[in-house]
Design an enzyme around this catalytic site. Sequence first.
Site, mmCIF file in Angstrom:
data_model
loop_
_atom_site.group_PDB
_atom_site.id
_atom_site.type_symbol
_atom_site.label_atom_id
_atom_site.label_comp_id
_atom_site.label_asym_id
_atom_site.label_seq_id
_atom_site.Cartn_x
_atom_site.Cartn_y
_atom_site.Cartn_z
ATOM 1 N N ALA A 342 1.209 -1.057 -0.014
ATOM 2 C CA ALA A 342 -0.246 -0.236 -0.072
ATOM 3 C C ALA A 342 1.115 0.954 0.154
ATOM 4 O O ALA A 342 1.514 1.859 1.340
ATOM 5 C CB ALA A 342 -0.757 -0.264 1.501
ATOM 6 N N ASP A 519 5.348 2.478 3.182
ATOM 7 C CA ASP A 519 4.636 1.150 2.576
ATOM 8 C C ASP A 519 3.857 1.157 4.372
ATOM 9 O O ASP A 519 3.684 1.607 5.345
ATOM 10 C CB ASP A 519 5.146 -0.110 2.969
ATOM 11 N N HIS A 520 2.103 1.448 3.372
ATOM 12 C CA HIS A 520 1.663 2.144 4.630
ATOM 13 C C HIS A 520 1.063 1.277 5.638
ATOM 14 O O HIS A 520 0.268 1.203 6.095
ATOM 15 C CB HIS A 520 -0.113 2.369 3.824
ATOM 16 N N ARG A 521 1.084 -0.352 5.737
ATOM 17 C CA ARG A 521 0.721 -1.163 6.584
ATOM 18 C C ARG A 521 2.031 -0.942 7.265
ATOM 19 O O ARG A 521 1.586 -0.990 8.617
ATOM 20 C CB ARG A 521 1.212 -2.386 5.082
#
Length: 551
Positions: A342, A519-521
Amino acid sequence: MAKPVLMPKAGITVESCILTEWKVKVGDTVKAGDILCSYETDKSSFDLESEVEGEVLALFCEEGDEVPVLTNIAVVGAKGEDVSAFAPEGAAAPAVAEVAAPAPAAAPAAPAAAPVAATTNAKPITMPKAGITVESCILTEWKVKVGDKVKVGDVMFSYETDKSSFDFQAEIEGEVLALFCEEGDEVPVLSNVCAVGEHGDDPAPLAPGGAPVAAVAEVAAPAPAAAPAAAPVQTAAPAQSADGRIFASPRAKNLANKLGVDLATATGTGPNGRIIEQDVRAASVAPKAEVAQAAPAKAEAPKAAPAAEKASDDLKAYKDEKMSNIRKVIAKNMVMSLSTMAQLTHTISFDCTNIMNFRKFLKENAEVLKLPPITINHIIIYAVSRVIKNHRDLNAHLINGDTMRYFEHVNMGIATDTPRGLLVPTLFGADTMSLSEIAVKSKKLSQDAIDGKLAPEFLTGGSFTISNVGNMGIESFTPVVNPPQTGILGVNTLETRIKLGKEGEIIPYTAMALSLSYDHRALDGAPASRFLKELKEFLENFSVNLMSNSI
């Protein structure tokens, strides 16, 4: 069939490694991919995976031993096999004895078993696993052919990953019995690529699914006696598929394009008649009469086409070229990165006045200070290596989508444009280096990557990456995160902007934009923004922040 386990050669200059820990013991059953032991060089530590399935028959060294590379350290095979032939000098006798003890019971049957041994002693050569995340490699060039004799250390083939290219050195001595893949093939790691043994050994049981039958047959039946008579025919008609496609290695195709050689005029001398580099060179110096004779239809074609139609065809002309092997792998990795993460990008600009004045000072006092050339990229690497330690989610790996691996030091990946494509060498421990050390060591890493001399260990282990395209005038871009890392910083070009002074006057200044993809995770927008804000403040006050550290 017992197979020795060798201490890997983890780098061109590595002569020995320390075996730090055994993960197995004699009598354990292992599968391909199971970790056998851990070892380390002066650069890094690694896990050695088993390439075959079987029982651990012997361990020839102890934890803490310094072992020369390409030395047998263990044997894996079927229970009861004799492993004494694999033991190096000074090997621990008890480890071998545990497996060798049952051997006498089988002695009476030895004479009857002799013919079987002659056909089952071939040893497989597997495609190395050149990095933790590497799943396959491109076999770029064979250095041997079926029937050649090889010794330990001889280069058998060249292969490449998305990061670099390597030469594979023979780990055993014998005759090349079969080649199971062709130049240009993408081969899964730990798959058999060829077989080595004694003349007459049968390599067929080692062939992976889909391996060329002809390669194995060359050893079983010495039919090449007919080859000389076939050579003239190949001059006019090289190896082709049913649809007329000519088989040629990627290197041969590239050379043919450079020299303007029609592959149809070349005689293939590679595996299974495949056209290789030397065939293209031979075709390039062939008499023109031969070339004209090989393709008479082409000489007549222009006469049959009217001039008006030819001009129209010229306007529609194009040329199809296959992507290079490394380009294919990079493409696959980039698609994988964007489809499994993400990813989001934030951009911030900072006032470069302080670092520009600092660089001007260094240039004016270069002789007195005796410092290496310092670039803006070196300054940014230094700043990031200090600031990111306060933002551990960016100095990390996301493993299997559910585990965060936080690094104690900053191992900076430096995106480098090379003739082969994008490579990312790692500057290990950038947070422990002075600005001068960063300048010297990062320059050497990038140059080694460009020259193709970078050791494999410097192409893995990065915890964060910097990609600088500012020197090409790029004002803003969205860098793609290099998995399993969680972030990458894009460095953009210098721009002249204006701001208002205290009295309302217009003041021009030099600015630079920084683009952070993450990485939005692994982290949210707020902590990513806090990292950029702190990095901006550090760079705008760079000379002050540097005072507490050594240049």
